[in-house]
Design a protein around this motif. Structure first.
Motif, PDB file in Angstrom:
ATOM      1  N   GLU A   1       0.905   4.208   9.143  1.00 13.09           N
ATOM      2  CA  GLU A   1      -0.202   5.157   9.067  1.00 13.09           C
ATOM      3  C   GLU A   1      -1.460   4.622   9.733  1.00 13.09           C
ATOM      4  O   GLU A   1      -2.555   5.161   9.550  1.00 13.09           O
ATOM      5  CB  GLU A   1      -0.493   5.500   7.602  1.00 13.09           C
ATOM      6  CG  GLU A   1       0.677   6.162   6.877  1.00 13.09           C
ATOM      7  CD  GLU A   1       0.399   6.416   5.412  1.00 13.09           C
ATOM      8  OE1 GLU A   1      -0.763   6.226   4.983  1.00 13.09           O
ATOM      9  OE2 GLU A   1       1.329   6.794   4.683  1.00 13.09           O
ATOM     10  N   GLY A   2      -1.312   3.524  10.486  1.00 13.18           N
ATOM     11  CA  GLY A   2      -2.448   2.943  11.187  1.00 13.18           C
ATOM     12  C   GLY A   2      -3.216   1.911  10.386  1.00 13.18           C
ATOM     13  O   GLY A   2      -4.266   1.438  10.820  1.00 13.18           O
ATOM     14  N   GLY A   3      -2.697   1.529   9.213  1.00 22.57           N
ATOM     15  CA  GLY A   3      -3.371   0.542   8.379  1.00 22.57           C
ATOM     16  C   GLY A   3      -2.923  -0.874   8.695  1.00 22.57           C
ATOM     17  O   GLY A   3      -2.134  -1.122   9.616  1.00 22.57           O
TER      18      GLY A   3
ATOM     19  N   ARG B   1     -11.021   5.539   6.125  1.00 26.88           N
ATOM     20  CA  ARG B   1     -10.181   6.688   5.779  1.00 26.88           C
ATOM     21  C   ARG B   1      -9.645   6.598   4.346  1.00 26.88           C
ATOM     22  O   ARG B   1      -9.664   7.582   3.595  1.00 26.88           O
ATOM     23  CB  ARG B   1      -9.029   6.773   6.783  1.00 26.88           C
ATOM     24  CG  ARG B   1      -7.992   7.847   6.476  1.00 26.88           C
ATOM     25  CD  ARG B   1      -6.927   7.853   7.568  1.00 26.88           C
ATOM     26  NE  ARG B   1      -6.287   6.563   7.705  1.00 26.88           N
ATOM     27  CZ  ARG B   1      -5.189   6.192   7.056  1.00 26.88           C
ATOM     28  NH1 ARG B   1      -4.607   7.044   6.216  1.00 26.88           N
ATOM     29  NH2 ARG B   1      -4.642   4.997   7.250  1.00 26.88           N
ATOM     30  N   VAL B   2      -9.169   5.414   3.965  1.00 25.52           N
ATOM     31  CA  VAL B   2      -8.598   5.235   2.633  1.00 25.52           C
ATOM     32  C   VAL B   2      -9.675   5.348   1.562  1.00 25.52           C
ATOM     33  O   VAL B   2      -9.518   6.062   0.559  1.00 25.52           O
ATOM     34  CB  VAL B   2      -7.876   3.872   2.527  1.00 25.52           C
ATOM     35  CG1 VAL B   2      -7.423   3.613   1.087  1.00 25.52           C
ATOM     36  CG2 VAL B   2      -6.689   3.828   3.482  1.00 25.52           C
ATOM     37  N   GLY B   3     -10.778   4.637   1.755  1.00 23.94           N
ATOM     38  CA  GLY B   3     -11.847   4.673   0.768  1.00 23.94           C
ATOM     39  C   GLY B   3     -12.416   6.061   0.564  1.00 23.94           C
ATOM     40  O   GLY B   3     -12.680   6.489  -0.577  1.00 23.94           O
ATOM     41  N   ARG B   4     -12.605   6.788   1.661  1.00 26.21           N
ATOM     42  CA  ARG B   4     -13.179   8.136   1.545  1.00 26.21           C
ATOM     43  C   ARG B   4     -12.210   9.105   0.858  1.00 26.21           C
ATOM     44  O   ARG B   4     -12.645  10.041   0.179  1.00 26.21           O
ATOM     45  CB  ARG B   4     -13.580   8.648   2.929  1.00 26.21           C
ATOM     46  CG  ARG B   4     -14.790   7.911   3.493  1.00 26.21           C
ATOM     47  CD  ARG B   4     -15.297   8.493   4.778  1.00 26.21           C
ATOM     48  NE  ARG B   4     -16.378   7.702   5.318  1.00 26.21           N
ATOM     49  CZ  ARG B   4     -17.653   7.785   4.941  1.00 26.21           C
ATOM     50  NH1 ARG B   4     -17.984   8.660   3.992  1.00 26.21           N
ATOM     51  NH2 ARG B   4     -18.578   7.027   5.485  1.00 26.21           N
ATOM     52  N   ARG B   5     -10.930   8.854   1.020  1.00 26.83           N
ATOM     53  CA  ARG B   5      -9.959   9.701   0.318  1.00 26.83           C
ATOM     54  C   ARG B   5     -10.094   9.528  -1.192  1.00 26.83           C
ATOM     55  O   ARG B   5     -10.049  10.500  -1.952  1.00 26.83           O
ATOM     56  CB  ARG B   5      -8.540   9.337   0.764  1.00 26.83           C
ATOM     57  CG  ARG B   5      -7.463  10.281   0.237  1.00 26.83           C
ATOM     58  CD  ARG B   5      -6.101   9.896   0.762  1.00 26.83           C
ATOM     59  NE  ARG B   5      -5.058  10.777   0.264  1.00 26.83           N
ATOM     60  CZ  ARG B   5      -3.756  10.582   0.444  1.00 26.83           C
ATOM     61  NH1 ARG B   5      -3.352   9.530   1.131  1.00 26.83           N
ATOM     62  NH2 ARG B   5      -2.868  11.414  -0.051  1.00 26.83           N
TER      63      ARG B   5
ATOM     64  N   TRP C   1      -4.909  -2.151   3.420  1.00 25.09           N
ATOM     65  CA  TRP C   1      -3.763  -1.979   2.532  1.00 25.09           C
ATOM     66  C   TRP C   1      -2.913  -0.750   2.887  1.00 25.09           C
ATOM     67  O   TRP C   1      -1.828  -0.584   2.358  1.00 25.09           O
ATOM     68  CB  TRP C   1      -4.232  -1.884   1.084  1.00 25.09           C
ATOM     69  CG  TRP C   1      -4.648  -3.223   0.559  1.00 25.09           C
ATOM     70  CD1 TRP C   1      -3.874  -4.130  -0.099  1.00 25.09           C
ATOM     71  CD2 TRP C   1      -5.944  -3.820   0.693  1.00 25.09           C
ATOM     72  NE1 TRP C   1      -4.602  -5.264  -0.399  1.00 25.09           N
ATOM     73  CE2 TRP C   1      -5.880  -5.097   0.083  1.00 25.09           C
ATOM     74  CE3 TRP C   1      -7.157  -3.408   1.258  1.00 25.09           C
ATOM     75  CZ2 TRP C   1      -6.974  -5.952   0.023  1.00 25.09           C
ATOM     76  CZ3 TRP C   1      -8.246  -4.267   1.202  1.00 25.09           C
ATOM     77  CH2 TRP C   1      -8.150  -5.517   0.595  1.00 25.09           C
ATOM     78  N   ALA C   2      -3.404   0.092   3.770  1.00 22.93           N
ATOM     79  CA  ALA C   2      -2.613   1.258   4.179  1.00 22.93           C
ATOM     80  C   ALA C   2      -1.408   0.802   4.997  1.00 22.93           C
ATOM     81  O   ALA C   2      -1.458  -0.219   5.690  1.00 22.93           O
ATOM     82  CB  ALA C   2      -3.475   2.210   4.999  1.00 22.93           C
TER      83      ALA C   2
ATOM     84  N   GLY D   1       0.794  -1.226   0.000  1.00 25.63           N
ATOM     85  CA  GLY D   1       0.000   0.000   0.000  1.00 25.63           C
ATOM     86  C   GLY D   1       0.819   1.265   0.000  1.00 25.63           C
ATOM     87  O   GLY D   1       0.402   2.287  -0.549  1.00 25.63           O
ATOM     88  N   ALA D   2       2.008   1.218   0.597  1.00 28.03           N
ATOM     89  CA  ALA D   2       2.849   2.416   0.661  1.00 28.03           C
ATOM     90  C   ALA D   2       3.185   2.939  -0.728  1.00 28.03           C
ATOM     91  O   ALA D   2       3.337   4.147  -0.925  1.00 28.03           O
ATOM     92  CB  ALA D   2       4.132   2.111   1.427  1.00 28.03           C
ATOM     93  N   ALA D   3       3.311   2.045  -1.709  1.00 28.63           N
ATOM     94  CA  ALA D   3       3.586   2.459  -3.089  1.00 28.63           C
ATOM     95  C   ALA D   3       2.331   2.429  -3.948  1.00 28.63           C
ATOM     96  O   ALA D   3       2.135   3.307  -4.800  1.00 28.63           O
ATOM     97  CB  ALA D   3       4.652   1.551  -3.699  1.00 28.63           C
TER      98      ALA D   3
END
Length: 396
Positions: free
Chosen positions: A157-159, A61-65, A152-153, A32-34
């Motif tokens: 970053e808390g993922g 958080r990821v999906g909403r971004r 996948w985060a 996920g970092a890349a």
């Protein structure tokens, strides 16, 4: 819609998805970092259209971004088409998708579980859209195992920091991935956002892609309910049978059928180094036990099995003889073969394949080899669970 005029390097079928085409810049992306930044960058770079197909579209958080990035592009006049799977995105917030629609995105749910609808069929509930595809402005595309969700985060970053891979393609093969998306899009009642460009039109548009005679040869393979149901499996088998040096497979749900298993065993018998990397800890425990039911058979025939000891392994990749590699959404199980919509990209480029080999070997340093002797002494309780869940392997 015009069919893109690819420069064909080979073609054994008339299926448009299976053409091997040159003129592509390929980038392998890991974790996920890349992967997530590359996916978001592709969305934010769009000038005309974004096609976005995702099995798991989270409302975390990821999906909403991603939802906001897609919405922002729609407000700016970019045509945004989104498909998400009803089961994969079961926990997603409907209000998030409603907000995207209000912003101008055309959002469609794949195979909703809605018994009250007139066209609902119980027998089709098992058919899922497991693809992850992003196509931007007809010349940039990404696919692989990464969904837009917190697992996948990066852990920093808390993922969840899941181990996974994507491939980014810049070039004419993006048109084939666009075709794959549009086939499903039309089935859902969607209208093509724009005519598909030919290869000549793509170059005339001024986008920076490799020359038609240069770049990496790429083939897009799609499991489709109407045609090419076994296209990806057939590609795996063809390459396994041709292997002369090594076969390295990373697969999150490794429950191969008998034909695949025997092909791997025959490869070992002719001196090929066969290694398979599977999760040590799975996000689907039932599949984990079903997969382990086959370990004894494979180990007895010399297939090396390795278990990933980091976070969850969700990758679906393979590399053979440093000449052929594949990245995609396809698991070596019954669902991917028979019931899911899947997509894989294969690359026939020594440099790309060698890079994947290096990554695979690096992953082995964070994994543990399954010892054939120790395997025979595992607890009876584990054997019973393996046998039980293997009975339901076609449903998992």
């Amino acid at each position: 819609m015009r069919i893109p005029r690819f420069r064909l390097l080979s073609r054994k079928r008339t299926d448009r998805y299976e053409a091997l085409v040159q003129g592509n810049r390929v980038t392998l992306l890991h974790d996920g970092a890349a992967c997530l930044p590359a996916m978001l960058d592709a969305v934010e770079s769009a000038e005309r259209e974004i096609l976005f197909e995702m099995y798991w579209f989270g409302s975390d958080r990821v999906g909403r971004r991603f939802a906001e990035a897609l919405s922002d592009k729609a407000r700016r006049g970019v045509k945004v088409c989104v498909v998400y799977d009803a089961v994969g995105s079961l926990e997603a917030d409907d209000e998030m998708f409603a907000g995207m629609r209000e912003a101008g995105c055309d959002v469609r749910e794949y195979n909703p579980i809605a018994p009250w609808r007139q066209r609902f069929r119980v027998g089709l509930v098992n058919n899922r859209d497991h693809r992850k595809i992003i196509v931007v402005d007809q010349h940039v595309a990404l696919t692989g195992g990464v969904n837009v969700g917190e697992p996948w985060a990066p852990e920093s970053e808390g993922g969840g920091g899941w181990r996974d891979d994507m491939i980014r393609i810049e070039g004419v093969a993006a048109l084939a991935l666009r075709d794959v998306f549009l086939a499903t899009w039309r089935d859902l009642g969607g209208v093509d956002p724009s005519p598909t460009m030919s290869q000549a039109e793509l170059y005339d548009s001024g986008v920076r892609i490799p020359d038609p005679n240069e770049g990496s040869p790429v083939r897009v393979l799609s499991n489709d309910y109407r045609v090419a149901r076994a296209a990806i499996r057939r590609s795996y088998l063809r390459q396994i049978r041709k292997a002369a040096k090594h076969i390295y497979i990373s697969n999150s749900y490794f429950v191969p059928d008998g034909v695949i298993r025997r092909a791997l065993a025959r490869a070992v018998a002719r001196g090929v180094d066969v290694k398979v990397l599977v999760p040590g800890e799975s996000d689907v425990p039932a599949v984990h036990f079903a997969a382990r039911r086959l370990f004894g058979w494979l180990l007895k025939r010399g297939v090396e099995l390795w278990e990933w000891k980091g976070t969850v392994l969700h990758a679906k990749t393979a590399v053979i003889d440093d000449r052929w590699c594949t990245v995609g959404t396809y698991n070596m199980d019954y669902r991917s073969w028979r019931t899911n919509l899947e997509v894989n990209v294969t690359v026939e480029d020594d440099g790309v394949a060698s890079a994947m080999t290096r990554r695979f070997r690096a992953d082995l340093t964070r994994s543990q080899r399954v010892d054939p002797h120790d395997w025979g002494f595992r607890p009876l309780s584990e054997r019973l669970l393996e046998q039980f869940f293997y009975l339901f392997r076609k449903l998992l």
